[in-house]
Design a protein around this motif. Structure first.
Motif, PDB file in Angstrom:
ATOM      1  N   ALA A 362       3.798 -20.909 -28.585  1.00 48.94           N
ATOM      2  CA  ALA A 362       4.752 -19.875 -28.355  1.00 48.94           C
ATOM      3  C   ALA A 362       4.366 -18.891 -27.278  1.00 48.94           C
ATOM      4  CB  ALA A 362       5.119 -19.246 -29.618  1.00 48.94           C
ATOM      5  N   GLY A 363       5.284 -17.976 -26.693  1.00 42.79           N
ATOM      6  CA  GLY A 363       4.808 -16.852 -25.639  1.00 42.79           C
ATOM      7  C   GLY A 363       5.786 -16.530 -24.646  1.00 42.79           C
ATOM      8  N   LEU A 364       6.632 -17.455 -24.295  1.00 39.73           N
ATOM      9  CA  LEU A 364       7.433 -17.358 -22.944  1.00 39.73           C
ATOM     10  C   LEU A 364       8.541 -16.376 -23.159  1.00 39.73           C
ATOM     11  CD1 LEU A 364       7.870 -20.825 -21.563  1.00 39.73           C
ATOM     12  CD2 LEU A 364       6.215 -19.157 -20.654  1.00 39.73           C
ATOM     13  N   GLY A 365       8.690 -15.927 -24.504  1.00 42.45           N
ATOM     14  CA  GLY A 365       9.692 -14.979 -24.628  1.00 42.45           C
ATOM     15  C   GLY A 365       9.366 -13.477 -25.042  1.00 42.45           C
ATOM     16  N   ASP A 366       8.171 -13.423 -24.885  1.00 45.33           N
ATOM     17  CA  ASP A 366       7.532 -11.950 -25.405  1.00 45.33           C
ATOM     18  C   ASP A 366       6.594 -11.808 -24.563  1.00 45.33           C
ATOM     19  OD1 ASP A 366       7.385  -9.464 -26.612  1.00 45.33           O
ATOM     20  OD2 ASP A 366       7.263 -10.394 -28.712  1.00 45.33           O
ATOM     21  N   ALA A 367       5.856 -10.305 -24.678  1.00 41.79           N
ATOM     22  CA  ALA A 367       4.622 -10.053 -23.541  1.00 41.79           C
ATOM     23  C   ALA A 367       3.561 -10.800 -24.126  1.00 41.79           C
ATOM     24  CB  ALA A 367       4.408  -8.563 -23.928  1.00 41.79           C
ATOM     25  N   SER A 368       3.044 -11.548 -23.420  1.00 39.31           N
ATOM     26  CA  SER A 368       2.170 -12.690 -23.663  1.00 39.31           C
ATOM     27  C   SER A 368       1.409 -13.261 -22.331  1.00 39.31           C
ATOM     28  CB  SER A 368       2.847 -13.853 -24.306  1.00 39.31           C
ATOM     29  OG  SER A 368       3.355 -14.522 -23.186  1.00 39.31           O
ATOM     30  N   PRO A 369       0.208 -13.866 -22.718  1.00 40.85           N
ATOM     31  CA  PRO A 369      -0.695 -14.220 -21.422  1.00 40.85           C
ATOM     32  C   PRO A 369       0.168 -15.154 -20.633  1.00 40.85           C
ATOM     33  CG  PRO A 369      -2.169 -14.240 -23.301  1.00 40.85           C
ATOM     34  CD  PRO A 369      -0.591 -13.903 -23.714  1.00 40.85           C
ATOM     35  N   TYR A 370       1.105 -15.873 -21.178  1.00 42.68           N
ATOM     36  CA  TYR A 370       1.904 -16.847 -20.303  1.00 42.68           C
ATOM     37  C   TYR A 370       2.753 -16.154 -19.370  1.00 42.68           C
ATOM     38  CZ  TYR A 370       0.290 -20.376 -23.554  1.00 42.68           C
ATOM     39  OH  TYR A 370      -0.706 -21.338 -24.323  1.00 42.68           O
ATOM     40  N   LEU A 371       3.517 -15.282 -20.072  1.00 43.97           N
ATOM     41  CA  LEU A 371       4.228 -14.366 -18.896  1.00 43.97           C
ATOM     42  C   LEU A 371       3.477 -13.667 -17.963  1.00 43.97           C
ATOM     43  CD1 LEU A 371       6.927 -12.706 -21.218  1.00 43.97           C
ATOM     44  CD2 LEU A 371       7.005 -14.898 -20.135  1.00 43.97           C
TER      45      LEU A 371
END
Length: 418
Positions: A362-371
């Motif tokens: 998970a992580g594409l919808g919130d501040a994350s390394p993926y973004l």
């Protein structure tokens, strides 16, 4: 303003964004760190990043970016879904965090010009994070390879999970390999980064990161085959070595890949499929389907969702899923339209890696390394900015020597009165 003129503060801001996205939940560390302290450090890093970005860009000069625009729309959707407080006041706090994250990216777009400057910052910062993981492994192997995680490598100094470490290692390995092919780094430095990161990746037993690394590199190097002799040579040797490894080390690779799991546990993706089925089967109102229940901790029924698309659907609804899909499609489409280059190859690697990892992380919808990875891809795909667009307009100067001379000439032309 080209990449060579990017201020050092912008690199510091990027490093602070990396620190913020490390998260506050993970393995037990050698020295117990209160979660409140970790959250204070990560949130303080984000606030500092925004303040520094604002200080270095006081005139608020930004560049058009479809990626950051889509993130802004995602933020608006998140605020709407979180306003109902179904996920508690923590949802509004997460919206505030996402707003600072997106605002900082907007301020940094001034220096998004297709240069490799931010890629270097990305590699250095994540390699420093991996350095802390390696230090923890040397100091306390038992804490770094705990039985709780099945002997997989975790962060013993800073609470990092095996998937996080695997992700960071895979990303900097891929980018460093591409830098080496593009002759943007020396072989000695590249070997240190690649070998050390490969060892840590192997110790994490992270399948998603490994698959994302190989598939992403294959696509990135494939985009260079027609223009780079080094890429063609590397691709050929990689295929040969992979074939030899598949035949000679088949049993060892299978054992590493299965991680001692049963066939049933492996087929259910370590229990993830059960959570996914329960999430999709749960009753939802029309509002919850469209907007979601608000930003949360990416869990359902107390269990992690571990899928970006389902996590976004749960928290930001169908609108969020549409915006995240638009991010991947737009970045991928722009990358395909760009002429072959090292920047394009790095962007293709990052986009494909994030797309592959989104299935089990998970992580594409919130501040994350993926973004942050995708933001780096967006900076690489940005068109070079004209110097006049980003520089301070020059005020024409009048030489002080010309004024007296003009007066002298006027006096000389004036007829004498007798």
């Amino acid at each position: 303003m080209g990449g060579d003129h990017t201020p050092k503060i912008a690199g510091t801001v990027w490093g602070l964004l990396v620190l913020n996205t490390l998260g506050s939940a993970g393995a037990k560390t050698i020295i117990p760190l209160p979660r409140s302290l970790i959250q204070m450090v990560t949130m303080g890093a984000l606030v500092s990043a925004f303040a520094l970005a604002l200080a270095v860009n006081l005139r608020l000069r930004i560049r058009a970016s479809a990626y950051v625009l889509l993130l802004t729309l995602l933020l608006v959707s998140s605020v709407i879904s979180s306003a109902h407080l179904e996920s508690g006041f923590g949802a509004l706090f997460r919206c505030f965090r996402l707003a600072l994250f997106v605002g900082t990216l907007w301020l940094l777009t001034r220096w998004w010009d297709g240069s490799l400057t931010f890629v270097r910052h990305h590699i250095r910062m994540y390699f420093a994070v991996l350095g802390s993981v390696a230090a923890g492994l040397l100091i306390s192997p038992g804490a770094a390879l705990p039985d709780l995680y099945g002997g997989r490598l975790v962060g013993a100094l800073w609470p990092l999970t095996p998937p996080q470490i695997g992700q960071y290692a895979a990303v900097i390995i891929g980018l460093t390999v591409l830098f080496l092919l593009g002759r943007r780094t020396d072989k000695k430095s590249a070997a240190v980064i690649i070998v050390a990161s490969l060892v840590l990746l192997a110790l994490t037993h992270t399948r998603t990161a490994t698959l994302g690394l190989f598939i992403g590199l294959a696509l990135a190097i494939g985009s260079l085959l027609l223009t780079s002799k080094a890429a063609r040579r590397f691709f050929t040797w990689t295929v040969v070595c992979a074939a030899v490894a598949a035949v000679g080390f088949a049993s060892a690779l299978q054992s590493w890949f299965l991680r001692g799991q049963s066939q049933e546990n492996f087929s259910s993706l370590t229990g993830r499929a059960k959570v996914w089925d329960a999430l999709l089967a749960a009753p939802r109102s029309t509002s919850e389907k469209v907007f979601g229940v608000g930003l949360g901790d990416k869990s359902f029924g107390g269990l992690p969702i571990d899928n970006s698309w389902l996590a976004v659907y749960n928290e930001q609804g169908l609108i969020g899923v549409t915006l995240v899909a638009a991010v991947i499609i737009v970045l991928g489409g722009v990358a395909l339209l760009r002429p072959p280059s090292l920047q394009r190859a790095c962007a293709i690697f990052l986009i494909s890696y994030c797309a592959i990892a989104s299935y089990t992380e998970a992580g594409l919808g919130d501040a994350s390394p993926y973004l942050l990875h995708l933001a780096l891809a967006a900076s690489l795909l940005a068109a070079p900015a004209a110097a006049a667009d980003l520089s301070t307009p020059e005020v024409p100067r009048i030489s002080t020597r010309e004024v007296p001379r003009q007066r002298v000439l006027r006096r000389a032309r004036r007829p004498e009165v007798t």
